[in-house]
Design a protein around this motif. Sequence first.
Motif, mmCIF file in Angstrom:
data_model
loop_
_atom_site.group_PDB
_atom_site.id
_atom_site.type_symbol
_atom_site.label_atom_id
_atom_site.label_comp_id
_atom_site.label_asym_id
_atom_site.label_seq_id
_atom_site.Cartn_x
_atom_site.Cartn_y
_atom_site.Cartn_z
ATOM 1 N N VAL A 120 0.836 -0.705 0.000
ATOM 2 C CA VAL A 120 0.270 0.073 -0.149
ATOM 3 C C VAL A 120 1.321 1.936 -0.198
ATOM 4 O O VAL A 120 2.101 0.790 0.770
ATOM 5 C CB VAL A 120 -0.561 0.023 1.249
ATOM 6 C CG1 VAL A 120 -1.994 1.121 1.215
ATOM 7 C CG2 VAL A 120 -2.230 -1.372 1.184
ATOM 8 N N ALA A 144 -13.027 -0.371 -3.418
ATOM 9 C CA ALA A 144 -12.371 -1.088 -2.469
ATOM 10 C C ALA A 144 -13.725 -1.104 -1.012
ATOM 11 O O ALA A 144 -14.395 0.249 -0.495
ATOM 12 C CB ALA A 144 -11.425 -0.334 -1.238
ATOM 13 N N THR A 167 -13.326 3.048 -0.400
ATOM 14 C CA THR A 167 -12.453 4.021 -0.633
ATOM 15 C C THR A 167 -12.287 3.287 -2.185
ATOM 16 O O THR A 167 -12.602 2.392 -2.721
ATOM 17 C CB THR A 167 -10.842 3.612 0.663
ATOM 18 O OG1 THR A 167 -9.858 4.966 -0.326
ATOM 19 C CG2 THR A 167 -10.176 2.417 0.637
ATOM 20 N N VAL A 169 -8.514 2.149 -5.073
ATOM 21 C CA VAL A 169 -7.421 1.163 -4.577
ATOM 22 C C VAL A 169 -7.454 0.980 -6.569
ATOM 23 O O VAL A 169 -8.082 1.051 -7.278
ATOM 24 C CB VAL A 169 -7.564 -0.664 -4.453
ATOM 25 C CG1 VAL A 169 -6.938 -0.874 -4.843
ATOM 26 C CG2 VAL A 169 -7.939 0.128 -2.484
ATOM 27 N N LEU A 203 -4.218 3.539 -2.396
ATOM 28 C CA LEU A 203 -5.007 3.726 -2.060
ATOM 29 C C LEU A 203 -5.289 4.826 -1.615
ATOM 30 O O LEU A 203 -4.289 5.121 -0.262
ATOM 31 C CB LEU A 203 -4.869 2.463 -0.408
ATOM 32 C CG LEU A 203 -6.018 1.886 0.247
ATOM 33 C CD1 LEU A 203 -6.666 0.611 0.737
ATOM 34 C CD2 LEU A 203 -6.082 3.084 1.482
ATOM 35 N N ILE A 262 -10.934 -5.780 -2.521
ATOM 36 C CA ILE A 262 -10.675 -4.934 -3.339
ATOM 37 C C ILE A 262 -11.778 -5.543 -4.588
ATOM 38 O O ILE A 262 -12.135 -6.794 -4.471
ATOM 39 C CB ILE A 262 -9.998 -4.409 -4.292
ATOM 40 C CG1 ILE A 262 -9.297 -5.397 -3.940
ATOM 41 C CG2 ILE A 262 -9.060 -3.593 -2.741
ATOM 42 C CD1 ILE A 262 -7.907 -5.025 -4.893
#
Length: 317
Positions: A120, A144, A167, A169, A203, A262
Motif C-alpha cells: 500500500v 474497495a 475507498t 484502490v 489506496l 477490493i
Amino acid sequence: MKLINYFANDGVRLGFQKGTAIVDALSACGALGVGDKEWFASTVDFIRSGNEGLSAAKTLVRDASGAALMERSDVRLAAPIIPSTILASGSNYIEHNDEKANLPISGKEVEFFIMTGDCVIGTDEAIIYEPKLTKKLDVETELAVVIGKPGKHIPKEKALDHVFGYTVVNDVSARDLQVRKSAEGFVWYETGRGKSFDTSAPLGPCIVTADEVGDPQTLDLKTRVNGELRQSTNTSKMIFSCADIIHHFSISFTLKPGMVIITGTPGGTAWSADPELGGTWQNYPGLVRAERYCLPGDVVESEIEKIGILRNEIAYA
C-alpha cells in the motif's frame, strides 16, 4: 464522513475532512474533551471504536477550531489505512472478462487473491517501475470495501452491515508475471508475483463512511492515464456485488475491522491491447486504447464517485 491520514512531524496522524480543511483528530479530541484519545490513534483504532467513536468524530468535525484545523493544501496525505489484509476479487466485470484470456471459472465464481499492507501507498506517492520485476506494468481502478464489524459466514443480506466505508484502490499489475501460458495454449494466472509487490496497491485519497456512500452498486468509476480516459463504468456492472463478495470471503476468513476487500476492475486495461498475453481490445465507446503499458513519468488517476481521485505517478525506484 471522510477519513484521511496525513504525514506530520511525529508520524502519520488521523484526520477528518471539513470542507477544504482537515481536522486533526487527536488535537481536536484533546482541545474539546470529546471522546477517548485511544479511538483516534489510528484508522483501525477509530474503526474499532464503533458508533461511540463515530459520534465523537462528528462532534470534533463540527466544533474543531484553531490548531486542530489545517488547510488540505498544507498537508501531505498518506494512505488512509494500512490494512493487515487485502482480499482481492478478480474478473468481476463482464467487459474485463471479454478483453482478456480467461480461466474456466472467470465470471462464474468469485476469483480471489491476497495482498498485504506492504503493497500500500497513498495518493501522490510514486508507483515504482522496476524493469527487473516487470516490463508490462498495468493499472486497474477498483472500489474497495473497508470492513467495520467482525463476522464469519456472513449472509449476503447482512453483508453491508459489516462495512465501515469505502475507498479507491489501484490494483497495479505485472502482467508478464501474472499471465502464463503453456505450449499447449493452457492459460493460468500467477497472482502472487503478478499482483503483490512494492507499491502495487495505491489506496485513497480518503475513506468515506458507508452512510455517505449509500448503495455501493451505483458509483461511477474512471481511470485516466496522462489525461486519457482508459476505463469508465458503473459499479452496477459488477458480476458479483459487494454483498456477494463479502459473503464469499467470510466463508474462508473471519472478517475483521480494518480489513479491505477490493472488487475487480472493468474493461479498458492495457492488457486488452496486448495480443501476446491474450488481450482482445473491445473498442469501448469514449475510451482511449492503450498503446503500451505504463512507464516512468505516466500519471494515473483513479476516480470513484462520492470518494474522490487517487493520483499516482509512475517512477523509477
